[in-house]
Design a protein around this motif. Sequence first.
Motif, short mmCIF file in Angstrom:
data_model
loop_
_atom_site.label_atom_id
_atom_site.label_comp_id
_atom_site.label_asym_id
_atom_site.label_seq_id
_atom_site.Cartn_x
_atom_site.Cartn_y
_atom_site.Cartn_z
N ALA A 1 5.43 5.18 -2.74
CA ALA A 1 4.08 5.60 -3.15
C ALA A 1 4.22 6.35 -4.47
O ALA A 1 5.09 7.20 -4.61
CB ALA A 1 3.47 6.49 -2.07
N ASP A 2 3.37 6.00 -5.44
CA ASP A 2 3.40 6.73 -6.71
C ASP A 2 2.05 6.61 -7.38
O ASP A 2 1.66 5.54 -7.85
CB ASP A 2 4.49 6.13 -7.62
CG ASP A 2 4.62 6.97 -8.91
OD1 ASP A 2 5.71 7.01 -9.49
OD2 ASP A 2 3.59 7.59 -9.30
N PRO A 3 1.29 7.70 -7.42
CA PRO A 3 -0.08 7.63 -7.96
C PRO A 3 -0.11 7.18 -9.43
O PRO A 3 -1.10 6.68 -9.92
CB PRO A 3 -0.58 9.08 -7.83
CG PRO A 3 0.61 9.92 -7.56
CD PRO A 3 1.67 9.04 -6.98
N LYS B 1 0.85 -1.20 0.00
CA LYS B 1 0.00 0.00 0.00
C LYS B 1 0.88 1.25 0.00
O LYS B 1 2.02 1.21 0.51
CB LYS B 1 -0.88 0.03 1.27
CG LYS B 1 -1.73 -1.24 1.49
CD LYS B 1 -2.84 -1.38 0.45
CE LYS B 1 -3.71 -2.60 0.77
NZ LYS B 1 -4.37 -3.10 -0.45
N PRO B 2 0.35 2.38 -0.49
CA PRO B 2 1.13 3.62 -0.53
C PRO B 2 1.65 4.04 0.85
O PRO B 2 2.75 4.56 0.98
CB PRO B 2 0.11 4.64 -1.07
CG PRO B 2 -0.87 3.83 -1.87
CD PRO B 2 -0.98 2.52 -1.16
N ASP B 3 0.86 3.69 1.90
CA ASP B 3 1.31 4.16 3.24
C ASP B 3 2.45 3.28 3.79
O ASP B 3 2.91 3.49 4.91
CB ASP B 3 0.12 4.17 4.23
CG ASP B 3 -0.46 2.77 4.45
OD1 ASP B 3 -1.48 2.66 5.15
OD2 ASP B 3 0.14 1.78 3.92
N MET B 4 2.94 2.32 2.96
CA MET B 4 4.09 1.51 3.40
C MET B 4 5.40 2.10 2.86
O MET B 4 6.44 1.45 2.85
CB MET B 4 3.92 0.07 2.89
CG MET B 4 2.78 -0.68 3.57
SD MET B 4 2.33 -2.23 2.72
CE MET B 4 3.86 -3.13 2.74
N GLU B 5 5.28 3.36 2.36
CA GLU B 5 6.45 4.06 1.79
C GLU B 5 7.68 3.84 2.67
O GLU B 5 7.61 3.97 3.90
CB GLU B 5 6.13 5.55 1.70
CG GLU B 5 7.33 6.45 1.38
CD GLU B 5 7.36 6.87 -0.10
OE1 GLU B 5 6.33 6.69 -0.79
OE2 GLU B 5 8.40 7.37 -0.53
N THR C 1 -1.21 0.43 -8.96
CA THR C 1 -1.89 0.19 -7.67
C THR C 1 -1.55 1.29 -6.65
O THR C 1 -1.73 1.11 -5.46
CB THR C 1 -1.42 -1.16 -7.10
OG1 THR C 1 0.02 -1.10 -6.97
CG2 THR C 1 -1.80 -2.32 -8.02
N GLY C 2 -1.00 2.46 -7.16
CA GLY C 2 -0.74 3.59 -6.27
C GLY C 2 0.57 3.45 -5.52
O GLY C 2 0.98 4.36 -4.79
N ALA C 3 1.20 2.30 -5.68
CA ALA C 3 2.52 2.13 -5.02
C ALA C 3 3.37 1.24 -5.91
O ALA C 3 2.84 0.51 -6.77
CB ALA C 3 2.35 1.49 -3.65
#
Length: 429
Positions: free
Chosen positions: A78-80, A11-15, A84-86
């Motif tokens: 994270a990359d929009p 997920k993006p918040d796992m940057e 999958t946004g990440a």
Amino acid sequence: MIDKIYCADVKPDMEGQRVKLAGWVYRKREVGGKVFIVLRDSSGIIQTIFKKDSGDAYKLAKKVGIESSVIIEGTVKADPRAPTGAEIQGEKLEVVQDVEFFPITKDASPEFLLDVRHLHLHSPKVAAVMKVKATMMQAAREWLLQDGWYEVFPPILVTGAVEGGSTLFKLKYFDRDAYLSQSAQLYLEAAIFGLEKVWSLTPSFRAEKSRTRRHLTEYWHLELEGAWMDLWDILKVEEELISYMVQRTLELRQKEIETFRKDLTTLKNTEPPFPRVSYDEAIDILQSKGVQIEWGEDMGADEERVLTEEFDRPFFVYGYPKHIKAFYMKEDPEDPRKALAADLLAPEGYGEIIGGSQREDDYDKLVQRIIEEGMDPKNYEWYLDLRKYGSVPHSGFGLGLERLVAWVMKLDHVRWATLFPRTPSRLYP
Ligand SMILES: NC(=O)C[C@H]([NH3+])C(=O)NS(=O)(=O)OC[C@H]1O[C@@H](n2cnc3c(N)ncnc32)[C@H](O)[C@@H]1O
Ligand SMILES: [Mg+2]
């Protein structure tokens, strides 16, 4: 087991987190001195990027082929713009088995895909169908348990026909002839004397020569049998079970369903009660739409396709003429020309997904029907015993699981709804 996470877990918040994934190279491209690998596993896909400064990993990434099995370690970013946004900044790449050329390409024909079905199972679209099929059965089991139905495990090696002798697969059983089961029904009818409400999921076999988009020679058959139930009772069971299966699968697998089906309206409409149309009314509708069919004739796939145009949800057709239906079906006491039988037809051209009826529970009438059908009552002695020792009114039905899945996913042929389809021309792989 490799200590890994799934693509869908990223997920993006796992940057900034370092992760390990294992899967197959789904897509690959090189842009601006970077190698982009889309990794695929059973949960979905994730984009991974290998830059020159990742040393050996970059060199391996440049060479690795499509559908090679790999283990990738890297850092989440994270990359929009990523699907999958990440995505994963690749740091380590282990090639478990390199594939130089994967034979399935974008322009593969349906026949070729069936020839290499064992490799076609790599496809996320095929995986989506199998996830939906598994979830439909998960839902069926949930509903059957809460409604008090017992699962039983009937034989597949049998000695007689249920649905007509012309579609039996015969085999040698030591020094005797045996057949592959067309339906577990007769054995479920025996099981109700102890368990009352029983169900089974078994492979059923039909030596059908018809090459239609809804016939297999081996298919998965979900069958129920209920003591003390008449036709109207079992139709209620059918509509509640099918509705629960469809709604639960929509709830859990909408993403997979939308891989194939864009419009969910008919699925969302699948709630009880389903419309009930008599055979007489169905004939009137077909004739009013210009279909050449007379009362007394059976409706085939073409006629059913036209009939389904009138409905936006599954619907029952009941009260078929007795002579076009199976020997075990009870005669309608209000009209001896008819059987207490009903099929459930899926809309959008799919047609029959369930066949069911109230069973003839009178011994003499059943013997008479067996003889009328040109069969020998001696071959059904055990089945006739069920009418001699505490016979009860009872009803049941059989659902073709692949046909249900084909409708839900809007597949163009029922063969895509099973892992390794069996048709008259296909026994391999
Ligand atoms: N327990 C019962 O009352 C079942 C009953 N003895 C029976 O076998 N009915 S059926 O022949 O209509 O088959 C039931 C369903 O089984 C499916 N079916 C039936 N034949 C096939 C083939 N050849 N391929 C795929 N699916 C098939 C289809 O959905 C039918 O509605
Ligand atoms: Mg049928």
